[in-house]
Design a protein around this motif. Structure first.
Motif, PDB file in Angstrom:
ATOM      1  N   VAL A 132      -5.115   0.652   7.214  1.00  0.00           N
ATOM      2  CA  VAL A 132      -5.924   1.616   7.979  1.00  0.00           C
ATOM      3  C   VAL A 132      -7.388   1.501   7.525  1.00  0.00           C
ATOM      4  O   VAL A 132      -8.302   1.405   8.342  1.00  0.00           O
ATOM      5  CB  VAL A 132      -5.406   3.066   7.783  1.00  0.00           C
ATOM      6  CG1 VAL A 132      -6.354   4.073   8.409  1.00  0.00           C
ATOM      7  CG2 VAL A 132      -3.996   3.217   8.349  1.00  0.00           C
ATOM      8  N   LYS A 170      -1.028   2.245   2.864  1.00  0.00           N
ATOM      9  CA  LYS A 170      -1.846   2.531   4.054  1.00  0.00           C
ATOM     10  C   LYS A 170      -3.173   1.780   4.060  1.00  0.00           C
ATOM     11  O   LYS A 170      -4.086   2.127   4.802  1.00  0.00           O
ATOM     12  CB  LYS A 170      -2.126   4.044   4.142  1.00  0.00           C
ATOM     13  CG  LYS A 170      -0.878   4.908   4.182  1.00  0.00           C
ATOM     14  CD  LYS A 170      -0.256   4.932   5.564  1.00  0.00           C
ATOM     15  CE  LYS A 170       0.974   5.845   5.571  1.00  0.00           C
ATOM     16  NZ  LYS A 170       1.453   6.138   6.902  1.00  0.00           N
ATOM     17  N   SER A 211      -4.914   9.331   3.333  1.00  0.00           N
ATOM     18  CA  SER A 211      -4.177   8.089   3.264  1.00  0.00           C
ATOM     19  C   SER A 211      -3.140   8.186   2.139  1.00  0.00           C
ATOM     20  O   SER A 211      -3.014   9.224   1.496  1.00  0.00           O
ATOM     21  CB  SER A 211      -5.247   7.020   3.033  1.00  0.00           C
ATOM     22  OG  SER A 211      -4.734   5.893   2.495  1.00  0.00           O
ATOM     23  N   MET A 250      -0.791   2.169  12.330  1.00  0.00           N
ATOM     24  CA  MET A 250      -1.333   0.870  12.764  1.00  0.00           C
ATOM     25  C   MET A 250      -0.463   0.223  13.837  1.00  0.00           C
ATOM     26  O   MET A 250      -0.754  -0.895  14.275  1.00  0.00           O
ATOM     27  CB  MET A 250      -1.467  -0.076  11.559  1.00  0.00           C
ATOM     28  CG  MET A 250      -2.611   0.268  10.624  1.00  0.00           C
ATOM     29  SD  MET A 250      -4.228   0.261  11.429  1.00  0.00           S
ATOM     30  CE  MET A 250      -4.415  -1.481  11.768  1.00  0.00           C
TER      31      MET A 250
END
Ligand code: G1P
Length: 286
Positions: free
Chosen positions: A62, A59, A55, A27
């Motif tokens: 995201v 996370k 993932s 990110m």
């Protein structure tokens, strides 16, 4: 036809601490766009319609990024300038994105193995979530074109300086053309002197589904992790693997110096910033 892509994005991002203590490295923004949005865009521009993001802990940003944000959308929809609203909606509808969590960080190979059920029997693309490639034709598309020709796995590689070979997976093989090799050996992060060449894996792969059986047979390797490179060495005993020196410039965002350079390069390319930013850089260097 290659329609599925896997984006591993479960790594801890230790090379980018403290920024990655509470936010995923995927990110990190290149000016205003997170790295993983570039990666997803490359997949879509290459003809991919189904994306599985691997993932992990920490996370969730995201997943939120590719979700709709109704509250923000409602506020932006009331503004006269609709472009922000449209941009936000588009991100939420970029592709059919799925997620699976890797519960322990056991390496890139283990992350890819998490995609087994989702991918099934098809060949698929892998795009590392912390790497973007600036190119005219998306690198994944360049690889798909080679896959279409040979119907075998193909990876993107690039030349790296001799003192950097120990940071990468390195390949050796026979030249088929100026840009294409048939691989005969791969070593993950070799010691200097052990490397068969200075051609390194560059973060994009097309793999046949046979890789999953190979990953299941792979024991922990470098750094005690399940390495994709080791599984590909098993695959190489059963199928051919090609390496393409793809056209494009790779940016490894997990690396602080590369990140800095990427922001400068992308800043100079943005029409709304280019002129003022160039003058600023010239002045500051003086
Ligand atoms: C991974 C792969 C390596 C490849 C590199 C490219 O390593 O294991 O083969 O060359 O990505 O960025 P990592 O950077 O995750 O340690």
């Amino acid at each position: 036809m290659i329609k599925k892509a896997v984006i591993p994005a479960a790594g801890l991002g230790t090379r980018f601490l403290p920024a990655t203590k509470a936010q995923p490295k995927e990110m990190l923004p290149i000016i205003d766009t997170p790295v993983i949005q570039y990666v997803v865009q490359e997949a879509i521009d290459s003809g991919i319609t189904d994306i599985l993001i691997i993932s992990g802990k920490g996370k969730r940003a995201v997943e939120d990024h590719f979700d709709r944000n109704w509250e923000l959308e409602n506020i932006l929809a009331q503004k006269e300038d609709e472009s922000w609203y449209q941009m936000l909606r588009q991100i939420g509808e970029m592709a059919d994105i799925h997620y699976i969590r890797q519960k322990e960080t056991k390496g890139l190979g283990d992350a890819i193995l998490h995609a087994k059920q989702h991918v099934g029997e098809e060949p698929f693309a892998v795009l590392l979530g912390d790497t973007i490639v600036d190119s005219t034709i998306p690198v994944t598309r360049q690889l798909i074109d080679i896959y279409d020709q040979y119907q075998q796995s193909v990876v993107s590689v690039e030349e790296v300086a001799a003192e950097k070979v120990s940071r990468y997976g390195i390949v050796g093989g026979d030249d088929l053309s100026e840009r294409l090799k048939k691989i005969n050996i791969m070593i993950e992060k070799p010691d200097t002197g052990e490397a068969p060449s200075n051609l390194a894996f560059a973060g994009r792969y097309i793999l046949t589904s046979q890789i999953f059986t190979c990953l299941e047979e792979t024991s922990p390797g470098k750094h005690d992790e399940i390495q994709l490179t080791d599984a590909m060495n098993i695959l190489l005993q059963r199928e051919s693997i090609y390496a393409l020196r793809a056209q494009g410039k790779r940016h490894d965002i997990g690396n602080k110096m590369d990140y800095l350079k990427t922001i400068v390069e992308f800043g100079l390319k943005r029409p709304e910033f280019a002129k003022e930013f160039r003058t600023f850089l010239k002045d500051i260097i003086k």
